[in-house]
Design a protein around this motif. Structure first.
Motif, PDB file in Angstrom:
ATOM      1  N   UNK A 128       0.832  -1.206   0.000  1.00 26.11           N
ATOM      2  CA  UNK A 128       0.000   0.000   0.000  1.00 26.11           C
ATOM      3  C   UNK A 128       0.866   1.256   0.000  1.00 26.11           C
ATOM      4  N   UNK A 129       1.959   1.196   0.758  1.00 19.23           N
ATOM      5  CA  UNK A 129       2.886   2.322   0.815  1.00 19.23           C
ATOM      6  C   UNK A 129       3.352   2.661  -0.602  1.00 19.23           C
ATOM      7  N   UNK A 132       0.709   4.412  -2.523  1.00 20.86           N
ATOM      8  CA  UNK A 132       0.553   5.822  -2.133  1.00 20.86           C
ATOM      9  C   UNK A 132       1.576   6.674  -2.890  1.00 20.86           C
ATOM     10  N   UNK A 133       2.800   6.173  -2.924  1.00 19.52           N
ATOM     11  CA  UNK A 133       3.854   6.918  -3.620  1.00 19.52           C
ATOM     12  C   UNK A 133       3.518   7.039  -5.107  1.00 19.52           C
ATOM     13  N   UNK A 136       0.903   9.759  -5.699  1.00 14.28           N
ATOM     14  CA  UNK A 136       1.361  11.162  -5.711  1.00 14.28           C
ATOM     15  C   UNK A 136       2.031  11.488  -7.046  1.00 14.28           C
ATOM     16  N   UNK A 349      -5.447  10.998  -2.973  1.00 15.38           N
ATOM     17  CA  UNK A 349      -4.274  10.129  -2.866  1.00 15.38           C
ATOM     18  C   UNK A 349      -4.639   8.727  -2.388  1.00 15.38           C
TER      19      UNK A 349
END
Lengths: 470, 470
Positions: A128-129, A132-133, A136, A349
């Motif tokens: 998930x991290x 997220x990146x 963006x 986001x």
């Protein structure tokens, strides 16, 4: 009537064979299809037979495998009774109790059985991290601007595609995103409910729903609910003239974990549509089935646009992302207006990240693992309860979801048990939180979303030991 | 009375000197401090003198520099009149107009003067992207879990620290985070308003507030509002017995851009507290001042906990992040309960990212640049309006914020102008959107958040040209 008769006839016949030891613990039962052939019954009837046997704790379903006769330890742990709430709308909110449970959750070192979400360890945090990146990078203006009102189009498309698997059959245009599932329910209730209206719900019911309805000035009518099959439709029929809205968690409700059989869903949808009563369906647990197939939702049977289907990823992927959605049927304009007024835009986001995660089967893979973990947990919890809780304890045998509902002997008040447990750094959710009436005082909900370990086993046993001291 | 007299005496004296050409365009005026000494008046009176002269378009303030006599072009562009709404609560919502303006915003290639946020080019997108990535690394469980109910503690601390600069004097514990500013207002209105209650607001007023209040069943009483100094307090006094809640945007209100003088803020806070009427203060534009200092807020004068202060970063940093907050004073418990019911948790990742961005003066630096850009825009817009709009056009001269309010001659209906402009791919916000009554038909709001360019200038001129054809 004939169908009803055949159904109980066959159920009792098999139950009898188990109780007499003709069918033994661990024996595999015929497949549903085989049962149809053997008894010349419909698929639906065959499924109901096994569901009923499961609800009596006589058989177990194992995913991808079939049905088996339960081990005696489970046979000795009966199901809680069907709830019998008063059918007069009530609003005796257990405010102090809820505040106490909520505030204590901040305590350090606490083992929290009282909140209905999966533990972080069961979530795909690293993936998930990354998403997220990516979000963006991919979003216009890095996600600093507003989204379109209806919500992230990629996410809506992904939800629509997934819904085809289980008869939801949404298009992206049917959906409106929200800040999590409770925000979806809150918009539905605000869109449909006028001050003083009456809303029918399951009993026991998720406290967030009770408080939300109460907070909006709605009268809450609690329906008798079966721990396996959900609300009693006959009662709903009796009170239908009194109600304006119905809100159900048909799949693996919290706290009971009940799952309405398809024919019940169909009947409720029809009944409500005929009476012009909108149905808000909360399906946040629908993906957490332990059996071979995802259950359908009421929305699958909705031909009138009368069902407002709500769901989220809070119970499966990332509670803190607050990503939810509504398929509001004919109430779409009302929901869009409320979204514009009360939140303007979802948060790009997190919505984009979830949309990307849902692509390429990543979500299916994660869900498969999560379901497996929860089902194992569920079995371990039940086994531990059977071994170490006081005699007379009853517990649900959910076929999905995140909760176990435990009913103690009448002389064991769970509010008292809560106070004892919190001193041992254990938090449980007393039954009184799940109703606006004076009932369930000897019940509690346990969240099964904590990964199984010796420590969890020890803490569970401790609850049993404490209950014995009351 | 004497104070009032001195104040108008000095104001008229200076105005006279400007109009007679004794003080010439571009001349620097004495500093506020010097004015105090010269006339033996208080700082407050001196500030009011300059504010009044500014409101008459006779002088300009330039940040870090002081006050200057305006160029004649601005002197010829008078201020709109003080609004004169009916003082009977009204709810004639311009639904179709709002829907039309909103839906058309999706059109490709549209120049959007009708939405009150800064354009993406004016936002620190790259830095925010980094902070999002940092947030996923720093947060427990990558931000997938729930936050504490009151909101991200780092963010609350940063807001509290910043509030010390302008007399907010919050502690982290005074604050509750929300999903953006409109969510903050929505919680306040839900916490305080009962169906049928009356709420007093500015007129013209931000449509989101009008619709929100109307949607919650509140009666809306619009107050006469001065384009420079905000609501007329005498009228508020007259209707005080009729109202239950007051909601104001005291600093650079949308759409008027008015900024209440400190003594007005103080008086309103006192008056409302004495009458037990809570004040909801929307301060989302407070950081966007063009003058040398950030204006105080009503909350600075609140000794009773009667002001619910709401703000966000949607107008300054990232509208799409939906990060807002409330300092709810004595209503904190109610707000926390509503947050628990309607949204459970804010979204950790964006809140953590904003908290980190706020550290180390990064936000101050960004705000400095943003304010400069907006002030330049404002001057360029006004100049273009003066040059190319029909004779008789009036416009506000805001000292901060994101909006210009333009008043045409009575025979130019802006709903008609809207239709003409949209055909030229230009979106404006007709005045009728900002009221629940039949007024402002010849007015419009222009957002000044678009970076100045030849194209924007051309589009603005086009609006003027179209207006001349009506």
């Amino acid at each position: 009537m004939k169908k009803e008769f055949i159904y109980s006839e066959i159920t009792n016949q098999i139950a009898d064979q188990i109780q007499k030891g003709i069918l033994k613990a661990g024996d595999k039962l015929p497949s549903v299809r085989k049962l149809c052939q053997d008894y010349q019954i419909s698929m639906n009837t065959a499924k109901r037979v096994y569901l009923e046997l499961e609800s009596r704790s006589l058989i177990d379903s194992r995913p991808q495998s079939g049905y088996y006769v339960s081990k005696p330890i489970l046979i000795n742990l009966p199901l809680p009774e069907v709830s019998q709430p008063s059918l007069i709308a009530n609003n005796d909110e257990p405010n102090e109790l809820i505040s106490k449970v909520y505030e204590n959750m901040g305590k350090k070192g606490l083992t929290i059985f009282s909140i209905g979400i999966p533990a972080g360890d069961l979530l795909p945090q690293a993936k998930l991290k990354k998403e997220i990146i990516n979000a963006t990078r991919e979003l216009r203006e890095g996600g600093t601007g507003y989204e379109e009102l209806q919500g992230n189009i990629k996410l809506r498309r992904m939800i629509a595609v997934r819904s085809l698997q289980w008869g939801g059959n949404f298009t992206a245009n049917d959906l409106v995103t929200t800040n999590g599932g409770i925000n979806a329910l809150s918009f539905c209730l605000m869109a449909l409910g006028k001050f003083g209206d009456t809303i029918a719900i399951e009993s026991p019911c998720y406290p967030g729903i009770l408080q939300l309805a109460n907070g909006l000035g709605l009268k809450v009518l609690e329906l008798p609910t079966h721990p396996t099959t959900g609300i009693e439709i006959d009662t709903l029929k009796k009170v239908i003239h009194k109600i304006n809205i119905c809100l159900l968690i048909p799949n693996f409700s919290s706290p009971l974990g009940s799952c309405m059989p398809d024919e019940n869903k169909k009947e409720v949808v029809k009944l409500l549509a005929e009476n012009n009563i909108p149905l808000i369906e909360d399906d946040v647990y629908g993906d957490l089935y332990f059996g071979p197939n995802r259950p359908k939702c009421c929305k699958s049977f909705d031909t009138e646009g009368n069902v407002l289907y709500c769901s989220s990823i809070s119970k499966t992927l990332a509670p803190g992302y607050r990503v939810g959605w509504i398929a509001p049927g004919k109430y779409k304009d009302k929901i869009l207006k409320l979204k514009l007024l009360h939140s303007t835009s979802s948060i790009s986001i997190v919505n984009e990240a979830v949309a990307n995660f849902l692509k390429f089967g990543r979500y299916e893979k994660h869900l498969f693992q999560l379901r497996k973990a929860l089902q194992d947990n569920c079995q371990n919890y039940i086994k531990t309860i059977a071994e170490s809780f006081p005699e007379g304890t009853k517990t649900t045998r959910p076929q999905g979801g995140l909760s176990l509902w435990v009913e103690f002997d009448k002389k064991i008040p769970t509010v008292e048990l809560y106070d004892l447990a919190i001193k041992q750094n254990i938090s449980i959710a007393p039954g009184r939180m799940f109703t606006l009436q004076n009932q369930f005082e000897n019940c509690m909900r346990l969240c099964i979303g904590l990964p199984w370990s010796d420590e969890i086993k020890f803490k569970l046993k401790q609850i049993g030991t404490l209950a014995k001291t009351i």
